[in-house]
Design a protein around this motif. Sequence first.
Motif, PDB file in Angstrom:
ATOM      1  N   GLU A 205       0.834  -1.215   0.000  1.00 15.85           N
ATOM      2  CA  GLU A 205       0.000   0.000   0.000  1.00 15.85           C
ATOM      3  C   GLU A 205       0.865   1.261   0.000  1.00 15.85           C
ATOM      4  N   PHE A 206       1.934   1.219   0.814  1.00 20.61           N
ATOM      5  CA  PHE A 206       2.834   2.370   0.896  1.00 20.61           C
ATOM      6  C   PHE A 206       3.585   2.544  -0.420  1.00 20.61           C
ATOM      7  N   GLU A 207       4.099   1.432  -0.947  1.00 19.76           N
ATOM      8  CA  GLU A 207       4.861   1.479  -2.200  1.00 19.76           C
ATOM      9  C   GLU A 207       4.009   1.998  -3.358  1.00 19.76           C
ATOM     10  N   ASP A 208       2.786   1.470  -3.488  1.00 18.08           N
ATOM     11  CA  ASP A 208       1.906   1.890  -4.579  1.00 18.08           C
ATOM     12  C   ASP A 208       1.677   3.397  -4.542  1.00 18.08           C
ATOM     13  N   ALA A 209       1.471   3.925  -3.333  1.00 20.67           N
ATOM     14  CA  ALA A 209       1.226   5.361  -3.192  1.00 20.67           C
ATOM     15  C   ALA A 209       2.479   6.159  -3.528  1.00 20.67           C
ATOM     16  N   ALA A 210       3.616   5.747  -2.963  1.00 16.06           N
ATOM     17  CA  ALA A 210       4.854   6.505  -3.155  1.00 16.06           C
ATOM     18  C   ALA A 210       5.287   6.553  -4.611  1.00 16.06           C
ATOM     19  N   PHE A 211       5.104   5.435  -5.337  1.00 13.72           N
ATOM     20  CA  PHE A 211       5.560   5.397  -6.726  1.00 13.72           C
ATOM     21  C   PHE A 211       4.538   5.987  -7.706  1.00 13.72           C
TER      22      PHE A 211
ATOM     23  N   THR B 113      -1.804   1.162   6.100  1.00 13.68           N
ATOM     24  CA  THR B 113      -1.074  -0.104   5.974  1.00 13.68           C
ATOM     25  C   THR B 113      -1.223  -0.882   7.279  1.00 13.68           C
ATOM     26  N   GLN B 114      -0.537  -1.999   7.375  1.00 16.25           N
ATOM     27  CA  GLN B 114      -0.574  -2.802   8.595  1.00 16.25           C
ATOM     28  C   GLN B 114       0.014  -2.056   9.791  1.00 16.25           C
TER      29      GLN B 114
END
Length: 287
Positions: A216-222, A235-236
């Motif tokens: 979730e974090f990666e999808d948003a950041a990229f 996220t968790q």
Amino acid sequence: NALDAAMRAELAAQINAFKQQIPPEQMAKVEAQLVQMKDKMREQKVNEFIERTVLTQEADKKKIAVTDNETKEVIKSYEKQIPAGMTLENVLKMQGMTLDKMRDEINFRLRAQKLIESEVKGESTSTDEEIKEYYSKNKERFDEPESVHARHILVKTGTADNETVKNAKKAKIESIRKKLVNGGDFAKLAQENSECPSKSKGGDLGTFSKGRMVKEFEDAAFSQKINEIGPVVTTQFGHHVIQVLEHKQASSRSLDEVKEQITGILQQQAKNKAIKDYIEGLKKNSN
């Protein structure tokens, strides 16, 4: 004999220190791996002891010494790397080591370094053909993956949170985001509100490539635009507000761009081989 018992005790201490850092739910799997690794670890310990012995004998023969100041400087450099809130003794205990044992290790390493520097001479030079061959075989090593430099503010959530707590935490992160959108100082708000260790750096997570963060974090950041204050991401770990400071696309570096780096790698490989050959020579001539 006494030596074998000492090595077994040292190995057991290291394994026990390692176990202390493993979550209980992973212990069964780790125990099985340790059983398989024990013989290999013991063999490694024996080899370390032999190399340490021949290097110490040679350093004694060459009358190579280390001063207290040299040892203290190394300890100071270690202390600078210790996380906030921890002491050197805490870190050593986690590693199954004591301060006296660490001093002995530093003393040995400094003496061995001085010995090798005095006995293993010369630097190798690499030909253009060797450099080209290394580049062609390791081209992917010099590829730059897509990456982002980002910072965030985290409000942690937990499974024990009731509805009231959940609502309060969601309201808190939304309030923080609103302040940021209205021009609030990201670093200051992170230091005051974030529940991530990165708050000491204003929420800065540095640069990271894909596969390093939860999905979730990666999808948003990229996917966020540069400098944009993104929507709240859950996220968790909890609720995050993310700001991307830089976004680099994947790229490949040419031979000319990495030629100097490859030269350094080949020189280091040659130096490592010369050191290994030197130690093997000491072992061969030792009783």
